[in-house]
Design a protein around this motif. Structure first.
Motif, PDB file in Angstrom:
ATOM      1  N   ASP A  16    -125.383 -22.899 -24.394  1.00  0.00           N
ATOM      2  CA  ASP A  16    -124.867 -24.223 -24.054  1.00  0.00           C
ATOM      3  C   ASP A  16    -124.942 -24.471 -22.545  1.00  0.00           C
ATOM      4  O   ASP A  16    -124.596 -23.594 -21.745  1.00  0.00           O
ATOM      5  N   SER A  36    -115.427 -28.936 -27.791  1.00  0.00           N
ATOM      6  CA  SER A  36    -115.926 -29.839 -26.765  1.00  0.00           C
ATOM      7  C   SER A  36    -114.757 -30.568 -26.098  1.00  0.00           C
ATOM      8  O   SER A  36    -113.836 -29.931 -25.595  1.00  0.00           O
ATOM      9  N   TYR A  80    -127.620 -29.813 -26.797  1.00  0.00           N
ATOM     10  CA  TYR A  80    -126.945 -29.102 -27.873  1.00  0.00           C
ATOM     11  C   TYR A  80    -127.832 -28.056 -28.537  1.00  0.00           C
ATOM     12  O   TYR A  80    -127.360 -26.986 -28.914  1.00  0.00           O
ATOM     13  N   HIS A 124    -124.081 -25.893 -28.051  1.00  0.00           N
ATOM     14  CA  HIS A 124    -122.774 -26.530 -27.939  1.00  0.00           C
ATOM     15  C   HIS A 124    -122.023 -26.622 -29.261  1.00  0.00           C
ATOM     16  O   HIS A 124    -120.822 -26.854 -29.263  1.00  0.00           O
ATOM     17  N   THR A 176    -123.876 -27.820 -21.519  1.00  0.00           N
ATOM     18  CA  THR A 176    -123.250 -29.137 -21.480  1.00  0.00           C
ATOM     19  C   THR A 176    -122.300 -29.268 -20.297  1.00  0.00           C
ATOM     20  O   THR A 176    -121.456 -28.399 -20.063  1.00  0.00           O
ATOM     21  N   GLN A 210    -128.664 -34.947 -27.622  1.00  0.00           N
ATOM     22  CA  GLN A 210    -128.253 -33.805 -28.430  1.00  0.00           C
ATOM     23  C   GLN A 210    -129.363 -32.756 -28.500  1.00  0.00           C
ATOM     24  O   GLN A 210    -129.086 -31.547 -28.454  1.00  0.00           O
TER      25      GLN A 210
END
Length: 332
Positions: A266, A140, A203, A310, A268, A199
């Motif tokens: 993912d 990340s 995630y 993620h 994000t 999350q």
């Protein structure tokens, strides 16, 4: 001795449960247990003394190789627990720091955050430990830091591993500029519900498992502390660092062997909610970003993990650790 072992076996689960159910945490996580012993390095940094926490975990039989683990923005070194266990079992010495502003490290009132500064701080830990070369794994935000570290210290970085790194796109070209005060006000609103919902959505694709609560707790527990505004301020400063200091334009400069481990589900992307709707749909497309980034890093490898988000090392550990250990093996 048997009675002592039995007593410890009985008490440890109770202590862990108590920790997980506690409301407030110290802002430097002094009342939160890490999986391995934590040491501190005193940094004289920007006209102040700051303590930087790290775990230095040595294997029973060292294979002569080391690996540095760099955590993400919403995490600290503790979430590398199973990764450290597997790496040390394979003979690697593991160094897992908490960056300034995170985990058990200092939360300064004033700090000029930059990936360059964080990389230099991390290098000081390696120097303190006498480690001259190491593999570097970043997840990340830690992927952005790992990239900067590798660019600054190519002679130290034997191999580079990026696990679902953010910064594979230039967020400042996608969202309106946010002042640090804007980020701060947003961070002040964080609580257990908002942290878990974030999350859950970004995630884990709205599929929650009880074991994920372990990584909500360190963030949520700190929000219950009366000193949380200081944590929120540091969080705001690091948001600004991520947005204004992209590494995406420098991937071609990396010369060491590199591996991308990408959970393709993912999505994000920092500040996604601030972008126009048509741009939001294009942001954080790791199913595309992994391939695009591999093309930018000379000679790099890409391991895609389908239907994983993620956090591959949390959500699908076996599918994460196998390619990592394979990549770390010396060339025949």
């Amino acid at each position: 001795m048997k009675q002592l072992i039995f007593l410890l076996a009985f008490l440890l689960p109770l202590l862990t449960t108590a920790q997980n159910k506690s409301n407030a945490l110290d802002i430097n996580l002094e009342n939160y247990a890490y999986p391995y012993p934590v040491s501190f390095l005193e940094l004289e940094d920007q006209q102040q003394s700051l303590k930087m926490a790290y775990m230095d975990v040595k294997p029973a039989q060292h294979n002569g190789k080391n690996i540095l683990l760099l955590h993400g923005k919403n995490f600290n070194g503790a979430y590398w627990r199973t990764t450290i266990q597997a790496l040390t079992k394979a003979g690697y010495r593991v160094i897992a720091p908490d960056q300034i502003g995170f985990g058990k490290s200092a939360k300064p009132q004033h700090y000029q955050y930059s990936f360059h500064q964080l990389a230099a701080n991390t290098k000081k830990i390696l120097d303190h430990l006498g480690i001259r070369t190491t593999a570097v794994l970043g997840h990340s935000m830690g992927g952005m830091l790992a990239t900067r570290f590798a660019l600054m210290y190519p002679g130290v970085t034997e191999k580079l591993i990026l696990e679902n790194p953010i910064g594979l796109e230039d967020y400042k070209t996608m969202i309106p500029y946010q002042t640090i005060d804007n980020w701060y006000q947003s961070e002040l609103k964080a609580d257990q519900t908002s942290i878990k919902n974030y999350q859950l959505k970004f995630y884990y694709d709205n599929k929650w498992k009880p074991e994920y609560d372990e990584w909500v707790y360190p963030l949520a527990g700190v929000t219950q502390n009366k000193q949380y505004p200081l944590v929120a301020w540091n969080n705001a400063l690091t948001y600004d660092m991520i947005i204004t200091q992209p590494v995406v334009y420098e991937f071609a400069k990396l010369q060491m062997p590199a591996l991308l481990i990408i959970g393709t589900r993912d999505r994000t992307a920092l500040g996604k909610a601030l972008a126009p709707k048509e741009i939001q749909e294009q942001m954080g497309r790791y199913d595309l970003l992994g391939k695009a980034t591999q093309a930018k890093i000379p000679g790099s490898r890409l391991v895609e993990i389908p239907n994983i988000g993620h956090l591959p090392h949390i959500e699908a550990f076996d599918r994460f650790i196998a390619p990592l250990l394979d990549f770390l093996k010396p060339a025949p």
